[in-house]
Design a protein around this motif. Structure first.
Motif, short mmCIF file in Angstrom:
data_model
loop_
_atom_site.label_atom_id
_atom_site.label_comp_id
_atom_site.label_asym_id
_atom_site.label_seq_id
_atom_site.Cartn_x
_atom_site.Cartn_y
_atom_site.Cartn_z
N VAL A 37 15.64 -2.89 2.25
CA VAL A 37 16.75 -3.16 1.34
C VAL A 37 17.09 -4.64 1.32
O VAL A 37 17.23 -5.26 0.25
N LEU A 38 17.23 -5.25 2.48
CA LEU A 38 17.67 -6.64 2.56
C LEU A 38 16.61 -7.60 2.02
O LEU A 38 16.95 -8.59 1.36
N CYS A 39 15.35 -7.34 2.31
CA CYS A 39 14.29 -8.28 1.96
C CYS A 39 13.42 -7.82 0.79
O CYS A 39 12.43 -8.50 0.46
N ASP A 40 13.75 -6.69 0.20
CA ASP A 40 12.99 -6.16 -0.94
C ASP A 40 11.51 -6.06 -0.56
O ASP A 40 10.61 -6.46 -1.30
N ALA A 41 11.26 -5.52 0.65
CA ALA A 41 9.89 -5.38 1.14
C ALA A 41 9.44 -3.94 1.01
O ALA A 41 10.25 -3.00 1.02
N GLU A 42 8.15 -3.79 0.89
CA GLU A 42 7.57 -2.43 0.85
C GLU A 42 7.27 -2.02 2.28
O GLU A 42 6.43 -2.62 2.96
N ARG A 63 1.83 7.28 1.19
CA ARG A 63 0.44 7.25 0.72
C ARG A 63 0.17 5.98 -0.09
O ARG A 63 -0.88 5.33 0.08
N GLY A 64 1.08 5.60 -0.99
CA GLY A 64 0.87 4.41 -1.80
C GLY A 64 0.81 3.14 -0.94
O GLY A 64 -0.01 2.24 -1.19
N THR A 65 1.65 3.08 0.09
CA THR A 65 1.64 1.92 0.96
C THR A 65 0.35 1.86 1.76
O THR A 65 -0.22 0.78 2.00
N ILE A 66 -0.15 3.03 2.18
CA ILE A 66 -1.41 3.06 2.94
C ILE A 66 -2.57 2.60 2.05
O ILE A 66 -3.46 1.84 2.49
N GLU A 67 -2.60 3.03 0.81
CA GLU A 67 -3.66 2.59 -0.10
C GLU A 67 -3.59 1.08 -0.33
O GLU A 67 -4.62 0.41 -0.38
N TYR A 69 -2.48 -1.03 1.78
CA TYR A 69 -2.93 -1.66 3.03
C TYR A 69 -4.46 -1.67 3.10
O TYR A 69 -5.07 -2.67 3.51
N LYS A 70 -5.09 -0.56 2.72
CA LYS A 70 -6.55 -0.50 2.75
C LYS A 70 -7.17 -1.56 1.85
O LYS A 70 -8.15 -2.21 2.20
N ALA A 72 -5.76 -4.40 0.84
CA ALA A 72 -5.56 -5.75 1.41
C ALA A 72 -6.48 -5.99 2.59
O ALA A 72 -6.99 -7.10 2.78
N TYR A 73 -6.71 -4.95 3.40
CA TYR A 73 -7.61 -5.10 4.55
C TYR A 73 -9.04 -5.36 4.11
O TYR A 73 -9.76 -6.17 4.70
N ALA A 74 -9.46 -4.68 3.04
CA ALA A 74 -10.82 -4.89 2.54
C ALA A 74 -11.00 -6.30 2.02
O ALA A 74 -12.05 -6.93 2.20
N GLU A 75 -9.97 -6.84 1.38
CA GLU A 75 -10.07 -8.21 0.87
C GLU A 75 -10.08 -9.22 2.00
O GLU A 75 -10.79 -10.23 1.95
N SER A 76 -9.29 -8.96 3.02
CA SER A 76 -9.23 -9.92 4.13
C SER A 76 -10.48 -9.88 4.99
O SER A 76 -10.87 -10.88 5.59
N SER A 77 -11.16 -8.73 5.04
CA SER A 77 -12.37 -8.64 5.86
C SER A 77 -13.51 -9.46 5.27
O SER A 77 -14.44 -9.86 5.97
#
Length: 224
Positions: A37-42, A63-67, A69-70, A72-77
């Motif tokens: 709420v305070l930081c408008d973060a997911e 589920r949407g947050t996990i997808e 994350y996957k 973002a992880y694929a891009e960072s790898s």
């Protein structure tokens, strides 16, 4: 009083472990909500208890947050070179910190007189100067504490002398009051002087003159 520092390790008592889990789980879920709420973060939070029970929180959907994350992880790898550079940087920083810790430990041992036989004359002179500065600071602090104690004792002594003088004055005042009371009791009741008695003959003369004056007054009134 504040709570003491809790040692982070597994709680052996089953009841205490369950109570702590409930308390900290609620706090963790609350913090996740406040962050979203305070930081408008997911935020997505998943917790499994020791019994396998699921607790979760997500301001959008887990589920949407996990997808996300996957993805973002694929891009960072794919940027392995950046990760390797970061790892080398952290390794270098860790090596510097280990060297600093080793130097501090060596200085402490030398301060205690250990390993001085292997030191050069220049190092011994530098160590001597450090010790002299340390001793000077310690003596200054000790003198400040002693001066404070002396000043406190002097003030306390002055207060005691003032109180002693006051008590002496009160004792003298009480002694004078007791002496006056004793003197009054020793003198006895006060003797009051009665007015002088009038002689009986004088009283008769006053009565006869009164009667004579009255007769003369009556004669004068009769002649008139």
């Amino acid at each position: 009083m504040g709570r003491g520092k809790v040692e982070i390790k597994r709680i052996e008592n089953t009841t205490n472990r369950q109570v702590t889990f409930c308390k900290r789980r609620s706090g963790l879920l609350k913090k996740a909500y406040e962050l979203s709420v305070l930081c408008d973060a997911e935020v997505a939070l998943i917790v499994f208890s020791s019994r396998g029970r699921l607790y979760e929180y997500a301001n959008n959907s887990v589920r949407g947050t996990i997808e996300r994350y996957k993805k973002a992880y694929a891009e960072s790898s794919s940027s392995g070179a950046v990760a390797e550079t970061n790892a080398q940087y952290y390794q270098h920083e860790a090596h510097k910190l280990r060297q600093q810790i080793s130097k501090i430990q060596q200085d402490n041992r030398q301060m205690l007189g250990e390993g001085v036989s292997e030191m050069s004359l220049r190092d011994l002179k530098s160590l001597e100067n450090k010790l002299e500065r340390s001793i000077s600071k310690i003596r200054g602090k000790k003198n400040d504490l002693l001066n404070g104690e002396i000043q406190y004792m002097q003030n306390w002594n002055e207060d005691l002398q003032k109180e002693n003088t006051f008590l002496r004055a009160k004792v003298c005042e009480n002694e004078r009051a007791q002496q006056q009371h004793i003197s009054i009791l020793a003198a006895g009741p006060a003797e009051y002087e009665l007015p002088p008695a009038v002689p009986f003959q004088h009283i008769n003369l006053m009565e006869s003159s009164h009667h004579q004056y009255s007769h003369q007054e009556r004669t004068a009134l009769h002649l008139g």
